[in-house]
Scaffold this motif. Structure first.
Motif, short mmCIF file in Angstrom:
data_model
loop_
_atom_site.label_atom_id
_atom_site.label_comp_id
_atom_site.label_asym_id
_atom_site.label_seq_id
_atom_site.Cartn_x
_atom_site.Cartn_y
_atom_site.Cartn_z
N LYS A 46 -29.22 -11.37 -24.17
CA LYS A 46 -28.91 -12.30 -25.26
C LYS A 46 -27.66 -11.87 -26.02
N THR A 47 -27.60 -10.60 -26.36
CA THR A 47 -26.44 -10.11 -27.11
C THR A 47 -25.16 -10.24 -26.29
N ASP B 56 -33.16 -8.70 -24.71
CA ASP B 56 -32.31 -8.66 -25.91
C ASP B 56 -30.88 -8.27 -25.55
N LEU B 57 -30.73 -7.39 -24.58
CA LEU B 57 -29.39 -7.00 -24.12
C LEU B 57 -28.66 -8.19 -23.53
N GLU C 213 -27.60 -2.42 -26.22
CA GLU C 213 -27.62 -3.67 -26.98
C GLU C 213 -26.94 -3.49 -28.33
N PRO D 291 -34.58 -4.58 -31.75
CA PRO D 291 -33.20 -4.07 -31.80
C PRO D 291 -33.03 -2.99 -32.86
N ARG E 50 -23.53 -5.25 -29.90
CA ARG E 50 -23.67 -5.97 -31.17
C ARG E 50 -22.61 -5.53 -32.18
N ARG F 128 -17.97 -6.49 -25.95
CA ARG F 128 -18.66 -7.72 -25.59
C ARG F 128 -17.69 -8.73 -24.99
#
Length: 634
Positions: free
Chosen positions: A254-255, A251-252, A217, A175, A221, A227
């Motif tokens: 997850k975020t 990772d995208l 991502e 990230p 964040r 989000r």
């Protein structure tokens, strides 16, 4: 008056359009928790997600106005899922599924919210897409980046960086830091220089799709409102072909959704992971199960391949996963003779002539069409096509290299590009006696462009008249296929103009920046002109455009997700599999993918003139273990 979709009680819901579902498939369809689904070849992965979408939408488990987000590694997987859901659901429900690739989804976030990124990471609004390769990174590290500050390292340290791993490990490997890199070293310094040059130092911002994924991502964040908007919009997330997910994409996800109420279903097959060269994670299922507390659910049925092929597939599968459970074939064998064999030839010319004669005879004897067969190669399809095309033409069976480039676009990819699909739909609608599904496709696209609700029958009726008037007039103006590239371009521009160039670009984020849309239109023009050469009528030209009467030649990677009656894999030798020793697991997975495209028969060919089979002895050993015979043909 519009007919509204009826809500069904969960207890009363039944699978749509199929007689029955495997027990575990039905459990996943009705599940209320995160699931990772390991589904082997022919298990019905797309059908599972389509049925799950139908269940969630029809029972209200995905309550309006919330939507379902389905993201895939490949565009054709995203397109196929959307089409399947339209078949299974009332259009009111199907309209609440957003099916797209990871790249398209990431890009849509940057296009909508990118200006909210920290200044250091903020792209210019008119950024362009780039597709850097190993050569570009080598040039950057050797000549463009310059010398690092002395406190960080030396030029020699810079040159010691692996060009092959620069993108995966350093550029998009983790990230992005909000305020810049901590504990700066040579690798981080070089990666940061690439980022800053791409974002800020040229005439325009230029970004690769992995870079866009990292920016997306970071955006989520640092932007809780964006989000939260996703949490409110999507009650469920589907991830198809999950074995090909990259670290950036994971990772995208997850975020976006870790720790939220959004329920995630990830579907794929760890034995078909052939995209590690494109930065796919080594084991995304394990990471997903741990992070999201997902319940792993295997599927056991194979609805594609005959029992004998499934038996052989299991031998291959065990080489990739020693714990692989033997699947159950739900298909019948319809051929006589061997379901699988290795054919040895002395020369490529003899090989080509024999294969062409075999395919022509099989088509005649078993009432099969050209698209029931596929010729697969590991790479360099054009080299094989040079010998194969004349031999197949001599037998009256056209062969088409679907890996060939049409302008800047590979032919197989062109056929799934939105302007190309639109061109075919309009031409079929205008020229075919019965064009029901093409009418539906054109009508739905026109309604989407004009912002007409699926339930507004009055406005839909007006669109129907407008569309009908257009295609009638079109056929008057273009009664015959184009005879020149100029007239082919006029037809392409005419159709694009009717639907609206800017509106078509707005519907697909990949066309929003750069000149990709124009490159696709140029490829459509070239292919239409070539397909119309010598065609007596529109039907013949469109058939040629789609390749309906030609046997496809393609690479393994492009065959993924497709299926054929007979698969002929040409070139089971060291030359074609030159990288086998470097990554035996991925190469074996590619071999497994090629094998599992078949419903009834698989043939492997070997030719003495092309090389030995020492390096890939492991593959021959597996086939021998499964009882596959080698036959000396000529």
């Amino acid at each position: 008056m519009a007919v509204l979709a009826r809500r069904i009680r969960p207890a009363d819901w039944k699978p749509v359009g199929v007689d029955e579902l495997e027990v575990n498939t039905l459990k996943v369809v009705r599940s209320t928790d995160n699931r990772s689904v390991i589904a082997g070849p022919g298990a019905g992965k797309t059908e599972l997600l389509a049925q799950r979408a139908a269940y969630l939408l029809q029972t209200g488990a995905a309550p309006a106005p919330q939507r379902i987000l389905a993201i895939s590694f490949k565009r054709d997987a995203a397109t196929n899922l959307a089409a399947r859901v339209r078949q299974r659901c009332h259009r009111e429900h199907a309209g609440r599924l957003d099916s797209m690739t990871f790249d398209a989804f990431s890009k849509s976030l940057i296009d909508r919210f990118g200006q909210a990124l920290p200044e250091r990471w903020r792209p210019r609004a008119d950024y362009e897409i780039m597709f850097p390769g190993e050569r570009d990174y080598r040039e950057f590290l050797a000549r463009q980046v310059g010398a690092p500050p002395a406190v960080i390292g030396t030029f020699a340290d810079l040159q010691a960086l692996s060009v092959k791993l620069f993108e995966r490990r350093h550029l998009v490997g983790s990230p992005l830091p909000v305020d810049g890199w901590a504990n700066m070293n040579v690798a981080k310094w070089a990666a940061d220089r690439f980022w800053q040059r791409s974002l800020h130092e040229g005439k325009k911002t230029v970004l690769s799709f992995p870079m866009i994924g990292r920016l997306a991502e970071l955006l989520l964040r640092v932007n809780p409102m964006a989000r939260q908007a996703l949490h409110l919009t999507y009650s469920h997330l589907f991830m198809d072909e999950f074995q090909d997910t990259t670290q950036t994409q994971y990772d995208l996800v997850k975020t976006m959704f870790l720790g939220t109420k959004t329920i995630v279903t990830a579907v794929g097959d760890n034995k078909q992971q052939i995209m590690r060269w494109a930065m796919a994670m080594d084991d995304p299922f394990a990471a997903f199960d741990q992070d999201f507390g997902a319940k792993r659910t295997p599927l056991y049925n194979n609805y594609r391949s005959s029992p004998e092929l499934v038996r052989i597939q299991h031998v291959l599968a065990q080489a990739l996963d020693a714990k692989a459970v033997a699947p159950v074939s739900k298909s019948l064998s319809t051929i006589s003779g061997d379901s699988c064999a290795i054919w040895d030839f002395s020369t490529p010319a003899i090989e080509a002539a024999h294969l062409a004669g075999f395919v022509a005879a099989q088509m005649k004897a078993n009432d099969l069409g050209p698209r029931d067969f596929v010729l697969l190669v590991r790479q360099k399809a054009a080299d094989y096509a040079t010998v194969l095309e004349p031999a197949f033409a001599a037998c009256g069976v056209p062969l088409r290299n679907e890996a060939a480039m049409v302008g800047a676009v590979p032919l197989q990819e062109l056929l799934s590009e939105q302007p190309s699909e639109l061109l075919v739909a309009v031409l079929r609608l205008a020229t075919a006696a019965r064009a029901g599904r093409f009418w539906t496709e054109c009508q739905e696209l026109l309604a989407a462009i004009r912002g007409v609700s699926p339930d507004n029958e009055t406005e839909l009726g007006k669109l129907a008249i407008e569309l009908d008037t257009y295609v009638v007039d079109f056929l008057i103006r273009y009664p015959l296929p184009p005879s020149t590239p100029v007239s082919a371009r006029a037809i392409v521009d005419d159709i694009v103009g009717f639907f609206g160039r800017s509106q078509l670009i707005a519907l697909h984020s990949a066309y929003g920046q750069g000149d990709w849309f124009e490159k696709v239109l140029d490829a459509c023009t070239r292919h239409l002109a070539a397909s119309s050469a010598g065609a007596a009528n529109w039907t013949s030209a469109i058939d040629t455009y789609e390749g309906i009467h030609a046997i496809p030649l393609m690479t393994i990677h492009k065959s993924k997700g497709l299926e054929y009656h007979t698969v002929i894999f040409i070139g089971l030798d060291d030359g074609a599999w030159w990288s086998f020793a470097g990554d035996e697991i991925e190469a074996t997975a590619g071999f497994f993918v090629a094998f599992t495209r078949s419903k009834q028969r698989v043939i492997f060919t070997y030719c003495d003139k092309r090389g030995s089979r020492t390096t890939i002895a492991t593959l021959y050993h597996m086939l021998g273990k499964a009882g596959v015979a080698t036959l000396q043909i000529a």
